[in-house]
Design a protein around this motif. Structure first.
Motif, PDB file in Angstrom:
ATOM      1  N   PRO A 104     -72.581 -19.747  -3.848  1.00 46.83           N
ATOM      2  CA  PRO A 104     -72.963 -18.925  -2.688  1.00 46.83           C
ATOM      3  C   PRO A 104     -73.989 -17.858  -3.044  1.00 46.83           C
ATOM      4  O   PRO A 104     -74.892 -17.569  -2.255  1.00 46.83           O
ATOM      5  CB  PRO A 104     -71.630 -18.292  -2.255  1.00 46.83           C
ATOM      6  CG  PRO A 104     -70.596 -19.254  -2.704  1.00 46.83           C
ATOM      7  CD  PRO A 104     -71.119 -19.804  -3.994  1.00 46.83           C
ATOM      8  N   LEU A 105     -73.877 -17.287  -4.234  1.00 48.26           N
ATOM      9  CA  LEU A 105     -74.845 -16.264  -4.642  1.00 48.26           C
ATOM     10  C   LEU A 105     -76.233 -16.876  -4.797  1.00 48.26           C
ATOM     11  O   LEU A 105     -77.229 -16.308  -4.350  1.00 48.26           O
ATOM     12  CB  LEU A 105     -74.397 -15.616  -5.952  1.00 48.26           C
ATOM     13  CG  LEU A 105     -75.284 -14.492  -6.509  1.00 48.26           C
ATOM     14  CD1 LEU A 105     -75.472 -13.377  -5.502  1.00 48.26           C
ATOM     15  CD2 LEU A 105     -74.705 -13.954  -7.815  1.00 48.26           C
ATOM     16  N   ILE A 108     -66.739 -15.116   2.670  1.00 46.85           N
ATOM     17  CA  ILE A 108     -66.295 -14.281   1.557  1.00 46.85           C
ATOM     18  C   ILE A 108     -64.936 -13.639   1.851  1.00 46.85           C
ATOM     19  O   ILE A 108     -64.113 -13.467   0.944  1.00 46.85           O
ATOM     20  CB  ILE A 108     -67.364 -13.246   1.180  1.00 46.85           C
ATOM     21  CG1 ILE A 108     -67.225 -12.874  -0.296  1.00 46.85           C
ATOM     22  CG2 ILE A 108     -67.306 -11.996   2.047  1.00 46.85           C
ATOM     23  CD1 ILE A 108     -68.486 -12.412  -0.931  1.00 46.85           C
ATOM     24  N   PHE A 161     -69.661 -20.775   3.063  1.00 43.82           N
ATOM     25  CA  PHE A 161     -68.870 -19.798   2.307  1.00 43.82           C
ATOM     26  C   PHE A 161     -68.509 -18.613   3.189  1.00 43.82           C
ATOM     27  O   PHE A 161     -69.370 -18.009   3.813  1.00 43.82           O
ATOM     28  CB  PHE A 161     -69.699 -19.339   1.103  1.00 43.82           C
ATOM     29  CG  PHE A 161     -68.990 -18.392   0.198  1.00 43.82           C
ATOM     30  CD1 PHE A 161     -69.391 -17.071   0.104  1.00 43.82           C
ATOM     31  CD2 PHE A 161     -67.935 -18.821  -0.582  1.00 43.82           C
ATOM     32  CE1 PHE A 161     -68.735 -16.188  -0.745  1.00 43.82           C
ATOM     33  CE2 PHE A 161     -67.273 -17.952  -1.440  1.00 43.82           C
ATOM     34  CZ  PHE A 161     -67.686 -16.630  -1.512  1.00 43.82           C
ATOM     35  N   LEU A 176     -67.971 -17.784  -6.738  1.00 43.72           N
ATOM     36  CA  LEU A 176     -69.012 -16.959  -6.122  1.00 43.72           C
ATOM     37  C   LEU A 176     -70.418 -17.388  -6.524  1.00 43.72           C
ATOM     38  O   LEU A 176     -71.393 -16.996  -5.890  1.00 43.72           O
ATOM     39  CB  LEU A 176     -68.823 -15.487  -6.523  1.00 43.72           C
ATOM     40  CG  LEU A 176     -67.601 -14.773  -5.941  1.00 43.72           C
ATOM     41  CD1 LEU A 176     -67.448 -13.391  -6.559  1.00 43.72           C
ATOM     42  CD2 LEU A 176     -67.716 -14.655  -4.429  1.00 43.72           C
ATOM     43  N   GLY A 177     -70.524 -18.203  -7.575  1.00 35.15           N
ATOM     44  CA  GLY A 177     -71.841 -18.501  -8.152  1.00 35.15           C
ATOM     45  C   GLY A 177     -72.784 -19.228  -7.209  1.00 35.15           C
ATOM     46  O   GLY A 177     -73.916 -18.808  -6.975  1.00 35.15           O
TER      47      GLY A 177
END
Lengths: 147, 94
Positions: free
Chosen positions: A106-107, A91, A89, A103-104
């Motif tokens: 990668p978070l 950003i 990922f 984003l989920g």
């Protein structure tokens, strides 16, 4: 601690209460509530979102060991999706397209130290095991003496 | 408990826990915002990627029209998430 949650976004409140009971029982700093909730919410919501109409619950198990928290999510009647194999990922590139989703996962990867994924084709069930180290804070169990 | 409203200072005030269950409510609110606004996050306790996505979507729509959201009063948890998400690339954060 272990509990089953219906595959419904409205289960998020119950999941948060479950996490609060877990951190309370293990005397973890309350800041862990949000960290664990971020991890579990992302994975739970993806399971609901990408398996619409699927029956069966998602079972979540939380274990506190001396230096780590182990989170396990088991879901039945789901399609395979191995999050350990998602693309790296970036950003900045992500924002070039101003995509609002994505984003989920990668978070989650940012918040945990290890992830294991298993899928059973026969039962169409997945098991995700995630480990987060406690970084200097140890789980204090009720039979330990404070120093 | 999640809440989103405009306060008496014409600031958007988001409070409580902004998780995936709140997306529709938040999207409906931001859909009505048509000019630059400050977003006061002093009472926001938690935000997940779903909430981040709503903010991003609102920012994109506003920027297309020459406006923006300006984020303010982040607590430590929110600041950590926004730092990871590099929201400083997309938003002005006060």
């Amino acid at each position: 601690m272990e509990k089953a949650f219906p595959k419904d976004i409205q289960s998020l409140k119950s999941i948060y209460r479950f996490i609060q009971r877990f951190t309370g029982q293990n005397r973890l700093d309350p800041s862990w509530n949000n960290i664990l909730n971020l991890i579990l919410e992302e994975l739970f919501v993806n399971t609901v979102k990408y398996n619409p109409g699927s029956s069966g619950d998602v079972r979540i198990r939380l274990d506190a060991c001396s230096d780590r928290i182990v989170m396990t999510l088991e879901a039945v009647n789901v399609d395979p999706f191995d999050i350990t194999r998602t693309e790296p990922f970036d950003i900045s590139k992500h924002y070039q397209s101003m995509r609002r989703g994505g984003l989920g996962i990668p978070l989650v990867k940012h918040l945990v130290d290890d992830i294991r994924y298993q899928y059973n084709e026969e039962t169409r069930s997945s098991t995700l095991t995630l480990i987060r180290h406690l970084e200097g804070q140890h789980v204090r169990h009720s039979n330990e003496r404070k120093q | 408990m999640f809440d989103i409203q405009m306060n008496e200072n014409n600031e958007i005030l988001i409070s409580g826990r902004f998780d995936a269950a709140q997306v529709k409510t938040a999207e409906a609110f931001f859909g009505r915002i048509q000019t630059t606004c400050r977003v006061n996050l002093s009472r926001l306790e938690y935000i997940s990627s779903a909430g981040l996505g709503v903010l991003l979507g609102a920012q994109k729509n506003l920027k297309d029209e020459g406006h923006q959201l300006i984020l303010s009063h982040l607590n430590d948890h929110i600041r950590d998430i926004f730092t990871w998400a590099r929201f400083d690339i997309i938003f002005k954060i006060e």
